[in-house]
Design an enzyme around this catalytic site. Structure first.
Site, PDB file in Angstrom:
ATOM      1  N   LYS A  56       1.663   7.863   0.881  1.00 24.58           N
ATOM      2  CA  LYS A  56       2.184   7.801   2.239  1.00 24.58           C
ATOM      3  C   LYS A  56       3.594   8.384   2.278  1.00 24.58           C
ATOM      4  O   LYS A  56       4.364   8.257   1.312  1.00 24.58           O
ATOM      5  CB  LYS A  56       2.276   6.342   2.707  1.00 24.58           C
ATOM      6  CG  LYS A  56       0.972   5.614   2.924  1.00 24.58           C
ATOM      7  CD  LYS A  56       1.256   4.170   3.326  1.00 24.58           C
ATOM      8  CE  LYS A  56      -0.017   3.358   3.489  1.00 24.58           C
ATOM      9  NZ  LYS A  56      -0.769   3.736   4.683  1.00 24.58           N
TER      10      LYS A  56
ATOM     11  N   ASP B 224       0.839  -1.198   0.000  1.00 23.28           N
ATOM     12  CA  ASP B 224       0.000   0.000   0.000  1.00 23.28           C
ATOM     13  C   ASP B 224       0.872   1.245   0.000  1.00 23.28           C
ATOM     14  O   ASP B 224       1.438   1.632   1.021  1.00 23.28           O
ATOM     15  CB  ASP B 224      -0.912  -0.004   1.231  1.00 23.28           C
ATOM     16  CG  ASP B 224      -1.830   1.209   1.266  1.00 23.28           C
ATOM     17  OD1 ASP B 224      -2.004   1.856   0.207  1.00 23.28           O
ATOM     18  OD2 ASP B 224      -2.382   1.507   2.337  1.00 23.28           O
TER      19      ASP B 224
ATOM     20  N   ASP C  11       0.335  -5.278   4.729  1.00 22.71           N
ATOM     21  CA  ASP C  11      -1.054  -4.833   4.576  1.00 22.71           C
ATOM     22  C   ASP C  11      -1.953  -5.932   4.025  1.00 22.71           C
ATOM     23  O   ASP C  11      -3.154  -5.735   3.872  1.00 22.71           O
ATOM     24  CB  ASP C  11      -1.121  -3.590   3.676  1.00 22.71           C
ATOM     25  CG  ASP C  11      -2.257  -2.659   4.080  1.00 22.71           C
ATOM     26  OD1 ASP C  11      -2.716  -2.751   5.235  1.00 22.71           O
ATOM     27  OD2 ASP C  11      -2.687  -1.851   3.248  1.00 22.71           O
TER      28      ASP C  11
ATOM     29  N   ARG D 160     -10.961  -0.804   2.984  1.00 17.46           N
ATOM     30  CA  ARG D 160     -12.413  -0.957   3.163  1.00 17.46           C
ATOM     31  C   ARG D 160     -13.137  -1.028   1.819  1.00 17.46           C
ATOM     32  O   ARG D 160     -14.221  -1.597   1.730  1.00 17.46           O
ATOM     33  CB  ARG D 160     -12.946   0.189   4.026  1.00 17.46           C
ATOM     34  CG  ARG D 160     -12.921   1.556   3.408  1.00 17.46           C
ATOM     35  CD  ARG D 160     -12.968   2.656   4.455  1.00 17.46           C
ATOM     36  NE  ARG D 160     -11.740   2.704   5.236  1.00 17.46           N
ATOM     37  CZ  ARG D 160     -11.550   3.535   6.268  1.00 17.46           C
ATOM     38  NH1 ARG D 160     -12.510   4.354   6.649  1.00 17.46           N
ATOM     39  NH2 ARG D 160     -10.396   3.529   6.915  1.00 17.46           N
TER      40      ARG D 160
ATOM     41  N   GLU E 155      -8.069   2.428   1.253  1.00 18.44           N
ATOM     42  CA  GLU E 155      -8.456   1.534   0.163  1.00 18.44           C
ATOM     43  C   GLU E 155      -8.916   0.169   0.652  1.00 18.44           C
ATOM     44  O   GLU E 155      -9.652  -0.537  -0.043  1.00 18.44           O
ATOM     45  CB  GLU E 155      -7.282   1.367  -0.817  1.00 18.44           C
ATOM     46  CG  GLU E 155      -6.243   0.325  -0.458  1.00 18.44           C
ATOM     47  CD  GLU E 155      -5.518   0.594   0.858  1.00 18.44           C
ATOM     48  OE1 GLU E 155      -5.109  -0.378   1.505  1.00 18.44           O
ATOM     49  OE2 GLU E 155      -5.365   1.771   1.242  1.00 18.44           O
TER      50      GLU E 155
END
Length: 461
Positions: free
Chosen positions: A240, A233, A251, A314, A312
């Site tokens: 990030k 991610d 992740d 969810r 992302e």
């Protein structure tokens, strides 16, 4: 060390576990012959202290410090603290192991032998094997250790070697091993099969996004496990910072944990119709990346405004949950490394979970305590529903303000879990920041042993 017990007929050395308060009585009784040796060595039976005992032909056994109640409460696997300090060899517990903790402590001993050595030559680690203590089912405990090793290995593997395709391969290997079926929907086929959120999140990556679907068993209640499989991610266009990206190989910890749980369920041959759904993607940056402000359609028909591309997980879970609910499972469980807010709330050691089923919540708490798998119930707090409704779309994937982040994420997922008989969501960390007895630094199984203990009763098995 191998994640297995020594044979029952092994020539094992005796290990005497001594609580601090019991040391004096032992020295007056069975240990009188060793009193001078123990006092000269300064052994005080502190947790994890080990004192080898000499005999005529060499080593006659050892004392293991079991500490006091306060010290044992600070360790998930107190016996593992002793195991890692013992001289190499085969050992049996001569006395001092509480009967009600025997299986849990035996599991901790096995897990103290775990090491992730894929990328370096395996060192010659001295083996300290344990003869399964009386009353312990060695096959069951070895099976639990093996499942955790699978989860840890998957989480520890970097994204270069565990992208969506490799995660699919790991799932397929597990399915083949237990005679389960597996279907995988990839790339543009996700749109044709009405899985638009999985496609949107993963479409920018070099490897195609996919939905992995495993089935096992054809009788009994339907049990569906959904695991977040974001193999790396970056945060997407809401990129990030480098420091926050450092652990993002983990992740996909939700996927690793549901695969570990599935391995347990299939190995124990539960009479259930098991289904495992894993949306496997990489949240990458390219010209095709989904954007802040986009409004995305979902399988359920609800629209989602993207207010942060770094929320992302969810999104991909939403489509998988909606798919799961179309056949009305009696029990639906999702697991995901979903929010930093959960870590702020309970730290890395505890797996918070959400459910509206009070009996299931109680069973999870009790099973977590029995199996050294701490969990904590957080609320589906209905007044916060308004926080996930942006007005321009049905749902907001990242409410502004930062309050109650774990709860609002869980409420978002619950919108897609309608139709299941019961639903539980775990927001896990799946990582051990510092090494501890039985828990090497790195990938970690969380919530799985609690689920294994709670689900059979909740499903009426």
């Amino acid at each position: 060390m191998p994640l297995c017990f020594a044979p029952a007929d092994a020539q094992a050395l005796p290990l005497t576990l001594l609580e601090k308060e019991a040391l004096g009585a032992w020295l007056e009784g069975p240990g009188a012959a060793h009193r001078a040796w123990v006092e000269a060595a300064g052994f005080r039976a502190g947790l994890g202290e080990v004192l080898p005992l000499p005999g005529e032909g060499g080593l006659a056994g050892a004392l293991g410090g079991y500490g006091d109640a306060a010290a044992r409460a600070r360790e998930r696997f107190p016996l593992a603290a002793v195991a890692q300090a013992l001289p190499p060899g085969d050992w049996r517990i001569a006395e001092g192991l509480p009967e009600d903790a025997a299986e849990r402590e035996a599991l901790g001993w096995l897990l103290s032998g775990y090491a992730f050595s894929r990328y370096r030559k395996a060192s010659e680690r001295p083996e300290r094997r344990l003869v399964a203590p009386p009353g312990v089912d060695p096959d069951r405990v070895e099976m639990l250790a093996e499942a955790e090793a699978l989860t840890r290995d998957l989480v520890n593997t970097p994204a270069a070697d565990l992208g969506p395709g490799a995660l699919e391969a790991a799932a397929a290997a597990l399915a083949v091993r237990f005679g389960a079926s597996i279907e995988v929907t990839r790339g543009e086929d996700l749109l044709a099969e009405n899985l638009p959120l999985v496609h949107a999140v993963g479409r920018a990556a070099a490897e195609a996004p996919r939905l992995i679907d495993i089935r096992h068993g054809d009788v009994g209640p339907r049990l569906t496990l959904v695991g977040k499989g974001v193999c790396f991610d970056t945060g997407g266009l809401d990129l990030k910072p480098a420091q926050a990206m450092g652990l993002m190989k983990k992740d996909m910890g939700g996927a690793a944990n549901v695969l570990g749980l599935a391995q347990i369920i299939m190995a124990e041959d539960w009479p259930v119709r098991l289904r495992v759904l894993i949306p496997a993607v990489e949240n990458a940056v390219s010209a095709g990346a989904f954007r802040p402000g986009d409004i995305l359609a979902s399988r359920k028909g609800l629209t989602v405004e993207v207010n942060n591309t770094d929320a992302e997980g969810r999104l991909v879970l939403a489509d998988a949950l909606a798919l799961a609910c179309e056949e009305g499972p009696e029990m639906l469980v999702s697991m995901a490394t979903l929010t930093g807010a959960a870590r702020v709330a309970v730290g890395p050691d505890i797996a918070p979970f959400f459910t509206d089923d009070g009996a299931l919540a109680q069973a999870l708490s009790e099973a977590g305590g029995r199996w050294a798998d701490p969990v904590w119930r957080l609320p589906f707090h209905a007044p916060y529903e308004a926080m996930i409704e942006p007005g321009i779309a049905d749902l907001d994937n990242a409410p502004q303000g930062g309050f109650a982040g774990a709860i609002t994420a869980a409420l978002f997922l619950r919108r897609f879990a309608e139709g299941a008989g019961a639903y539980a969501h775990f927001d896990i960390y799946s990582w051990q920041p510092q090494a501890a007895p039985g828990r090497a630094k790195g990938g970690l199984m969380q919530g799985v042993r609690a689920l294994r203990g709670a689900l059979p009763g909740s499903l009426g098995l």
